[in-house]
Design an enzyme around this catalytic site. Structure first.
Site, mmCIF file in Angstrom:
data_model
loop_
_atom_site.group_PDB
_atom_site.id
_atom_site.type_symbol
_atom_site.label_atom_id
_atom_site.label_comp_id
_atom_site.label_asym_id
_atom_site.label_seq_id
_atom_site.Cartn_x
_atom_site.Cartn_y
_atom_site.Cartn_z
ATOM 1 N N ASP A 20 26.186 -25.004 38.612
ATOM 2 C CA ASP A 20 26.358 -23.551 38.615
ATOM 3 C C ASP A 20 27.829 -23.224 38.357
ATOM 4 O O ASP A 20 28.177 -22.405 37.514
ATOM 5 C CB ASP A 20 25.910 -23.019 39.986
ATOM 6 C CG ASP A 20 26.246 -21.549 40.206
ATOM 7 O OD1 ASP A 20 26.042 -20.756 39.282
ATOM 8 O OD2 ASP A 20 26.709 -21.217 41.318
ATOM 9 N N GLU A 68 20.896 -14.248 46.415
ATOM 10 C CA GLU A 68 22.230 -13.669 46.554
ATOM 11 C C GLU A 68 22.349 -12.340 45.791
ATOM 12 O O GLU A 68 22.947 -11.396 46.274
ATOM 13 C CB GLU A 68 23.267 -14.681 46.037
ATOM 14 C CG GLU A 68 24.706 -14.223 46.085
ATOM 15 C CD GLU A 68 25.279 -14.119 47.503
ATOM 16 O OE1 GLU A 68 24.563 -14.490 48.449
ATOM 17 O OE2 GLU A 68 26.421 -13.651 47.640
ATOM 18 N N ASP A 69 21.739 -12.260 44.615
ATOM 19 C CA ASP A 69 22.027 -11.123 43.732
ATOM 20 C C ASP A 69 20.874 -10.152 43.492
ATOM 21 O O ASP A 69 21.053 -9.160 42.796
ATOM 22 C CB ASP A 69 22.484 -11.642 42.351
ATOM 23 C CG ASP A 69 23.837 -12.347 42.442
ATOM 24 O OD1 ASP A 69 24.574 -12.052 43.402
ATOM 25 O OD2 ASP A 69 24.132 -13.180 41.579
HETATM 26 MN MN MN Z 1 25.054 -18.911 39.663
#
Ligand code: MN
Length: 716
Positions: free
Chosen positions: A140, A77-78
């Site tokens: 998370d 995702e990042d």
């Molecule tokens: Mn995370």
């Protein structure tokens, strides 16, 4: 950083001595490198986050794949990482898990409403597929909530907190992760209602200072009192969390001081008799608080919940709430009514069942060393009989698996369904019969003039869509039957020499057991009632000409002259009150006649159709029809029979000529094929007879066509 890695490895080894340490080390280095320059809102290196998540997960003794997934969970995702790259480096299983967590991260929930929350929770479960994906995602979120206060944007904080309250806390509750649930709720609560929370916490602290381990000492005393009476009981107790106290204050609309039950105790006994006995013992030993006693054993809640509730001025003069129940009742209270149904046939609450299954799984995780094996072989198959799709505004619509855009449209609103003309799925126009997939964004295109099509019934699967389509068709067809019936009646009146008079019809209603003139028209239009019966009912002695006329042959009918007074098929959509017969393929331009058949309305035949001979002695069924003048935009099926030279390209030439002339081939059947020729039938959609004849004329002029003619028969 290296210390963190060593600590993590140590924690895993504590429950999994066979740990593949290398995998952890590689994942650690990979993620650290990928997140290298990124920072958290707190200013910490970003990588501290996945490590924390991995650390917390070790509390649940999760397998190596889950821990590695935790370390990698934000890389796709990042950072520049891809699922393929991860699969390549760490194996397909971990690739799939990281992909799963990434997908959950991508679900954007805007303005969550409580009604929608349940659907989102289901969506999370459906998309997780593997329980480990969900566990990593929950933890998370837990870590993100612990560090929420570092985010500067208040509205962002609030929306994360709300999402946590509505989605993540209930999900962890359902998974049986009560500690996670409580912490998530508390963290979200302090963001959403920070003042309320601090005042409750202050008050709780004050009470705590008054007596040290209050819950424990009250439990001891209760235990002693009950034991004296020889009842076997298991007592548990807890101080309520600030959030649950606040919720109670809200729902009961009381202040903290009025709230008696900031501590709750539960007494589990062996049987129902012991429940009442225990109640007697407690009420005998302590004064009860009036108005707080509830007996849900003799009168269970609708959910099946059974328990005795009471509040007392208990040990050390504290007002406490006590619930008394059997172990069995406790299971139901804990797992919901599904605990009952689980064992019964005809289960319809698959949710409850699945949650139980999940909880059992988590119990196994807690209690066995072989959890690894369970995790690897257990797939989440929850809600796999459902799909979750979004409206363009982000509203989530849950549908059964196999649902079409039409089902979606009706699920959004019945008017959207009724006026649906098309659909865009994920931005692209798609046929209405496609099957929707979880995550699809569906936009319904509507048009105010549109009506549900009878064909939709073939591919909708929700009851709501089906019943609306049927209802619409019933209304439409009744309108058409009524129009047709009225026209028939007017004509038969005039043929019989009477003037048509609606008031006269009222006299006939009783006889046929009908409520209104409209019902009468419908009955005639759909063929259930003959117009002549109506005339006979109104004029019992009539013997006027026309009414009793019998056609002996089709030519009698043709010569009777009444074709001049034909009913135009005006406003009657072919397919409902009026059907084109499939024996002669009538086209506008053909002379036609209608045959009323019971319950089906009129079937249209060409005047020379052989089928008509069958009805030659039933003249009451015949109705005279002419084509309406305005049939633009309508298409009809014409059939041609032809012999084509068998050479390459002849079929292509044939079909392109038809297309060029505005015809649309809807069916093509090769009847026989020899070395030199093909005999075939082709059904073509055309505007009218003239159109078909034009196409035939053009076809006749091309060399590959040996012979061609219009056919009206079914012969193949
Ligand atoms: Mn995370």
């Amino acid at each position: 950083m290296v210390r963190q890695l060593a600590e993590l490895v140590e924690r895993i080894k504590a429950y999994n001595p066979d740990l593949n340490e290398d995998l952890i080390v590689r994942a650690y280095s990979y993620a650290m490198k990928k997140h290298e320059k990124q920072k958290r809102a707190s200013g910490d290196p970003f990588f501290s986050h996945p490590i924390e998540v991995a650390q917390i997960l070790t509390n649940y003794r999760l397998d190596t794949a889950s821990i590695v997934t935790a370390l990698l969970h934000d890389t796709v995702e990042d950072t520049s990482a891809t699922v393929d790259e991860i699969s390549g480096l760490f194996g397909k299983e971990i690739g799939r898990l990281v992909d799963g967590v990434t997908k959950l991260t991508k679900i954007q929930i805007q303005n969550i409403e409580s009604v929608q929350a349940e659907n989102f929770r289901k969506l999370f479960l459906a998309m997780s597929e593997d329980i480990r994906v969900l566990l990593v995602k929950l933890i998370d979120r837990l870590h993100n909530m612990r560090t929420l206060s570092f985010i500067k944007d208040e509205s962002k904080r609030k929306s994360i907190a709300l999402e946590t309250m509505e989605i993540y806390a209930p999900l962890s509750d359902r998974l049986g992760m009560l500690e996670v649930k409580t912490e998530l709720e508390d963290l979200a609560f302090s963001e959403l209602h920070s003042e309320a929370r601090s005042s409750i916490v202050r008050r709780l602290r004050y009470l705590e200072r008054q007596g040290f381990d209050l819950v424990g000492s009250i439990m001891d005393e209760l235990d002693e009192v009950i034991e004296k009476s020889n009842v076997e009981a298991y007592i548990s107790g807890r101080a309520k969390t600030p959030y649950s106290i606040w919720r109670k204050m809200q729902s009961k609309n009381v202040s903290f001081e009025q709230l008696s039950d900031i501590m709750a105790f539960r007494v589990i006994v062996n049987n129902q008799r012991d429940c009442y006995k225990t109640l007697g013992i407690i009420h005998g030993a302590y004064p009860s608080v009036p108005g707080r006693f509830k007996d849900y054993i003799s009168t269970p809640k609708r959910s099946g919940y059974q328990s005795i509730h009471t509040s007392i001025i208990g040990p050390k003069k504290h007002r406490i709430e006590i619930q008394i129940r059997t172990r069995e009742m406790h299971t139901v209270a804990d797992l919901g009514p599904a605990a009952h149904w689980n064992y019964k046939a005809g289960v319809n609450d698959f949710e409850g069942i699945n949650y139980i299954w999940l909880r059992e799984l988590l119990d196994i995780l807690d209690n066995t060393q072989s959890s690894q094996e369970f995790l690897e072989h257990t797939k989440l198959e929850m809600f796999h009989d459902q799909v979750f799709c979004f409206t363009p505004k982000g509203q989530l619509i849950a549908l059964p698996k196999g649902a079409s855009p039409i089902d979606f449209a009706y699920a959004v609103h019945s008017e959207i369904g009724n006026t649906c003309v098309g659909a865009k799925v994920n931005g692209r126009i798609t046929p209405l019969r496609v099957i929707l997939q979880t995550g699809d964004q569906v936009e319904i295109i509507t048009s105010s003039g549109q009506k549900p099509s009878p064909q939709w019934e073939a591919f909708v699967i929700t009851g709501k869509a089906r019943s609306h389509i049927r209802k619409r068709i019933r209304i439409d067809s009744n309108e058409e039957y009524s129009k047709l019936g009225r026209e028939i009646l007017i004509k038969v009146f005039s043929n019989s020499g009477y003037e048509f008079n609606e008031n006269k019809l009222i006299e006939a209603l009783n006889k046929f057991n009908l409520d209104s003139e409209d019902d009468l028209f419908i009955s005639i239009g759909n063929g259930n009632l003959m117009a002549r019966q109506v005339i006979n009912a109104i004029y019992p002695n009539n013997s006027r000409h026309g009414d009793n006329e019998k056609f002996k042959t089709v030519s009698d009918y043709k010569n009777s002259g009444i074709l001049n007074k034909s009913i135009p098929i005006r406003g009657l959509t072919a397919g409902i009150a009026v059907h084109m017969s499939e024996c002669c393929y009538p086209l506008p331009g053909d002379r036609i006649v209608g045959i009323l058949s019971i319950g089906k309305g009129a079937e249209i035949h060409t005047i020379d159709c052989d089928t008509l001979i069958k009805f030659s002695d039933q003249n009451e069924r015949w109705i005279d029809l002419v084509w309406d003048n305005d049939l633009s935009n309508k298409f009809f099926m014409g059939r041609i029979k032809l012999t084509v030279v068998n050479e390459s390209g002849s079929l292509g030439e044939l079909s392109s000529v038809i297309a060029h002339n505005g015809g649309n081939i809807s069916n093509l059947k090769v009847v026989s094929r020899s070395q030199d020729f093909w005999d075939m039938n082709i059904d073509i959609e055309v505007k009218d007879l003239k159109h078909l004849l034009e196409i035939i004329a053009v076809l006749r002029s091309i060399p590959v066509i040996h012979s061609i003619e219009r056919t009206k028969s079914l012969e193949n």
